[in-house]
Write a protein that holds these residues in place. Sequence first.
Motif, mmCIF file in Angstrom:
data_model
loop_
_atom_site.group_PDB
_atom_site.id
_atom_site.type_symbol
_atom_site.label_atom_id
_atom_site.label_comp_id
_atom_site.label_asym_id
_atom_site.label_seq_id
_atom_site.Cartn_x
_atom_site.Cartn_y
_atom_site.Cartn_z
ATOM 1 N N ILE A 154 2.371 7.158 0.772
ATOM 2 C CA ILE A 154 2.226 5.801 0.243
ATOM 3 C C ILE A 154 1.056 5.721 -0.734
ATOM 4 C CG2 ILE A 154 1.678 3.421 0.873
ATOM 5 C CD1 ILE A 154 3.242 3.840 3.425
ATOM 6 N N ASP A 155 -0.048 6.394 -0.408
ATOM 7 C CA ASP A 155 -1.202 6.380 -1.309
ATOM 8 C C ASP A 155 -0.867 6.985 -2.672
ATOM 9 O OD1 ASP A 155 -2.706 5.173 0.645
ATOM 10 O OD2 ASP A 155 -3.655 7.023 1.338
ATOM 11 N N LYS A 156 0.044 7.966 -2.669
ATOM 12 C CA LYS A 156 0.454 8.588 -3.932
ATOM 13 C C LYS A 156 1.604 7.843 -4.602
ATOM 14 C CE LYS A 156 -0.968 13.228 -2.522
ATOM 15 N NZ LYS A 156 -0.530 14.620 -2.244
ATOM 16 N N LYS A 157 2.025 6.734 -3.985
ATOM 17 C CA LYS A 157 3.093 5.880 -4.506
ATOM 18 C C LYS A 157 4.394 6.666 -4.713
ATOM 19 C CE LYS A 157 -0.154 2.753 -6.792
ATOM 20 N NZ LYS A 157 -0.565 2.110 -8.066
ATOM 21 N N ARG A 158 4.735 7.457 -3.703
ATOM 22 C CA ARG A 158 5.968 8.213 -3.732
ATOM 23 C C ARG A 158 6.937 7.661 -2.696
ATOM 24 N NH1 ARG A 158 3.544 14.386 -3.614
ATOM 25 N NH2 ARG A 158 2.507 14.346 -5.662
ATOM 26 N N LEU A 159 8.218 7.975 -2.885
ATOM 27 C CA LEU A 159 9.230 7.580 -1.915
ATOM 28 C C LEU A 159 9.156 8.485 -0.694
ATOM 29 C CD1 LEU A 159 12.304 6.964 -4.250
ATOM 30 C CD2 LEU A 159 10.791 5.250 -3.230
ATOM 31 N N VAL A 160 9.403 7.902 0.465
ATOM 32 C CA VAL A 160 9.380 8.663 1.709
ATOM 33 C C VAL A 160 10.740 9.329 1.891
ATOM 34 C CG1 VAL A 160 9.079 8.560 4.205
ATOM 35 C CG2 VAL A 160 7.713 7.079 2.715
ATOM 36 N N ASP A 161 10.755 10.662 1.901
ATOM 37 C CA ASP A 161 12.000 11.400 2.087
ATOM 38 C C ASP A 161 12.307 11.554 3.577
ATOM 39 O OD1 ASP A 161 12.254 11.761 -0.652
ATOM 40 O OD2 ASP A 161 11.018 13.578 -0.619
ATOM 41 N N GLY A 162 13.565 11.746 3.883
ATOM 42 C CA GLY A 162 13.968 12.010 5.258
ATOM 43 C C GLY A 162 14.037 10.795 6.144
ATOM 44 N N SER A 163 14.133 9.585 5.584
ATOM 45 C CA SER A 163 14.223 8.377 6.404
ATOM 46 C C SER A 163 15.633 8.225 6.967
ATOM 47 C CB SER A 163 13.852 7.141 5.578
ATOM 48 O OG SER A 163 12.498 7.193 5.196
ATOM 49 N N GLU A 170 1.347 -2.023 5.213
ATOM 50 C CA GLU A 170 0.773 -3.368 5.323
ATOM 51 C C GLU A 170 1.242 -4.168 4.107
ATOM 52 O OE1 GLU A 170 -3.376 -2.793 5.542
ATOM 53 O OE2 GLU A 170 -3.345 -1.884 7.533
ATOM 54 N N THR A 171 2.060 -5.148 4.360
ATOM 55 C CA THR A 171 2.648 -5.902 3.252
ATOM 56 C C THR A 171 2.099 -7.312 3.123
ATOM 57 O OG1 THR A 171 4.454 -6.576 4.713
ATOM 58 C CG2 THR A 171 4.781 -4.586 3.405
ATOM 59 N N THR A 172 1.511 -7.837 4.164
ATOM 60 C CA THR A 172 1.023 -9.208 4.125
ATOM 61 C C THR A 172 -0.378 -9.285 4.684
ATOM 62 O OG1 THR A 172 1.899 -9.731 6.314
ATOM 63 C CG2 THR A 172 3.371 -10.083 4.445
ATOM 64 N N ALA A 173 -1.031 -10.395 4.400
ATOM 65 C CA ALA A 173 -2.382 -10.597 4.938
ATOM 66 C C ALA A 173 -2.340 -10.708 6.450
ATOM 67 C CB ALA A 173 -2.989 -11.858 4.331
ATOM 68 N N GLU A 174 -1.253 -11.300 6.995
ATOM 69 C CA GLU A 174 -1.139 -11.418 8.448
ATOM 70 C C GLU A 174 -1.065 -10.038 9.093
ATOM 71 O OE1 GLU A 174 0.017 -15.098 6.551
ATOM 72 O OE2 GLU A 174 0.709 -13.033 6.297
ATOM 73 N N ALA A 175 -0.378 -9.104 8.431
ATOM 74 C CA ALA A 175 -0.286 -7.754 8.965
ATOM 75 C C ALA A 175 -1.645 -7.084 9.001
ATOM 76 C CB ALA A 175 0.690 -6.920 8.136
ATOM 77 N N LYS A 176 -2.454 -7.336 7.973
ATOM 78 C CA LYS A 176 -3.790 -6.746 7.954
ATOM 79 C C LYS A 176 -4.650 -7.312 9.069
ATOM 80 C CE LYS A 176 -3.768 -5.795 2.984
ATOM 81 N NZ LYS A 176 -4.442 -6.023 1.702
ATOM 82 N N ASN A 177 -4.513 -8.598 9.328
ATOM 83 C CA ASN A 177 -5.273 -9.189 10.423
ATOM 84 C C ASN A 177 -4.772 -8.674 11.771
ATOM 85 O OD1 ASN A 177 -6.799 -10.718 8.618
ATOM 86 N ND2 ASN A 177 -5.322 -12.424 8.645
ATOM 87 N N ALA A 178 -3.453 -8.495 11.877
ATOM 88 C CA ALA A 178 -2.903 -8.003 13.137
ATOM 89 C C ALA A 178 -3.333 -6.575 13.405
ATOM 90 C CB ALA A 178 -1.376 -8.089 13.106
ATOM 91 N N ASN A 179 -3.637 -5.862 12.338
ATOM 92 C CA ASN A 179 -4.044 -4.472 12.488
ATOM 93 C C ASN A 179 -5.362 -4.358 13.245
ATOM 94 O OD1 ASN A 179 -3.818 -1.678 12.104
ATOM 95 N ND2 ASN A 179 -5.126 -1.768 10.295
ATOM 96 N N LYS A 180 -6.151 -5.398 13.245
ATOM 97 C CA LYS A 180 -7.435 -5.363 13.916
ATOM 98 C C LYS A 180 -7.282 -5.444 15.435
ATOM 99 C CE LYS A 180 -9.721 -7.577 9.969
ATOM 100 N NZ LYS A 180 -10.501 -8.746 9.519
#
Length: 423
Positions: free
Chosen positions: A54-63, A375-385
């Motif tokens: 994800i950091d390299k902005k590549r597609l995830v293979d093998g899903s 993490e797609t939303t601000a709520e997800a970032k807060n939930a991560n805590k």
Amino acid sequence: MADVTSEIPPAAAPNATVFTFEEQATSSLALYGMSILCIVIGSIRSAQYIRRTIDKKRLVDGSITMKEAKRFPISASLVLFGLYLFFKPAAERFLWVAGVAQKLHVPQEYVEKINATIIAYTNTTTEGDANVVAEPLLVRLLAKLPQDKIPEVVHVTAAWIHQQLPTVGKTELMYLLTFLICFEGLSAFATLLKPIITGFYRQLSFLPFSFNTPYLFSLKKGKKEMEEGDIEEAKAKDTEYLLKIEYDTHDVIALLLCSPVLISHLYQRHWITNNIIGISFSILGIERLHLASFKAGSLLLCGLFLYDIFWVFGTDVMTSVAKGIDAPILLQFPQDIYRNGPWLANKYSMLGLGDIVIPGIFIALLRRFDHRVVETTAEAKNANKKGRYYFLVTVVAYMLGLFITMAVMHHFKVNQSILRIFA
């Protein structure tokens, strides 16, 4: 999938080897520890791999999506049944086809042709003189064509080509299959070893040969007609890659360092080299195979649950294939290790790699969910805590399920593949 089995001869059999509780417990606990190790390490590496991708902005293979989850039990059944027919003796295979043809109400003339083929094959394989060379296949095919339209030179050439080609039978195909599986396991082991080699080379940065040179081996196809030499500079929308292999110097060094394991296993088939390849397979499989959603994971596990019930308990297909493939598709640990030592022991308890990888990719999904890889939303970032313990709870549940499976297996002295019932 391979079975969860234990080579324990029945107590009533004459001259049967009876293993003590200590010997059985040792082999089972060893398999138990190896399976948990594969799942934990594979899940941790899976989260790290997704983060880097994800950091390299590549597609995830093998899903594995819902579509693949629906098709997987069916495609796996077709492959398994194909291998089953491959391992059956040819005469039995023909008899099986004839029996199926009768049940399906195939016209009698076709059934008679099948029976005639069976009789002809049996006569040539059991009653023929061993010194008589069978008529070449190409010659037999040409004999069915109009002879007046085929020059004699074609017949002579066909016979010569057939004599020059090596004989390829079931044994040769099994050697090839075993080599390919072992080589893939070697590649997985080299991938796991690569970070150690990279760390070592960083300590030698003052040397001129410590530079890690990247390489790309690819096969590209154009989507439209082009002039010679234009495909190299063509736009991405006008081309597609049929094959792309990216590697570097450290990959080559790791592969060379791991090659003794491949060579040793091909010659010795020892349980230690088997486990090295099997563990590498399992860890890398859990790392690189990804479930796209919890629905896909649940559907996949339910489908394979029914797959196991039919192919393991309802037929002898799974057992026949597992015995026919002499390749590292399961983990082994000797029960007679105290008696014969680690080098001469030959009575094993076994655990199929499928019973590690399939639950493992679902547990890896929970590991990534706990750490909120995406993490797609601000709520997800807060939930991560907030602390999440789905991964830990599922690992404990898997450990409990595996323990119950092994306890039942040893108590009833039977070969079972019921891991996914509990896991």
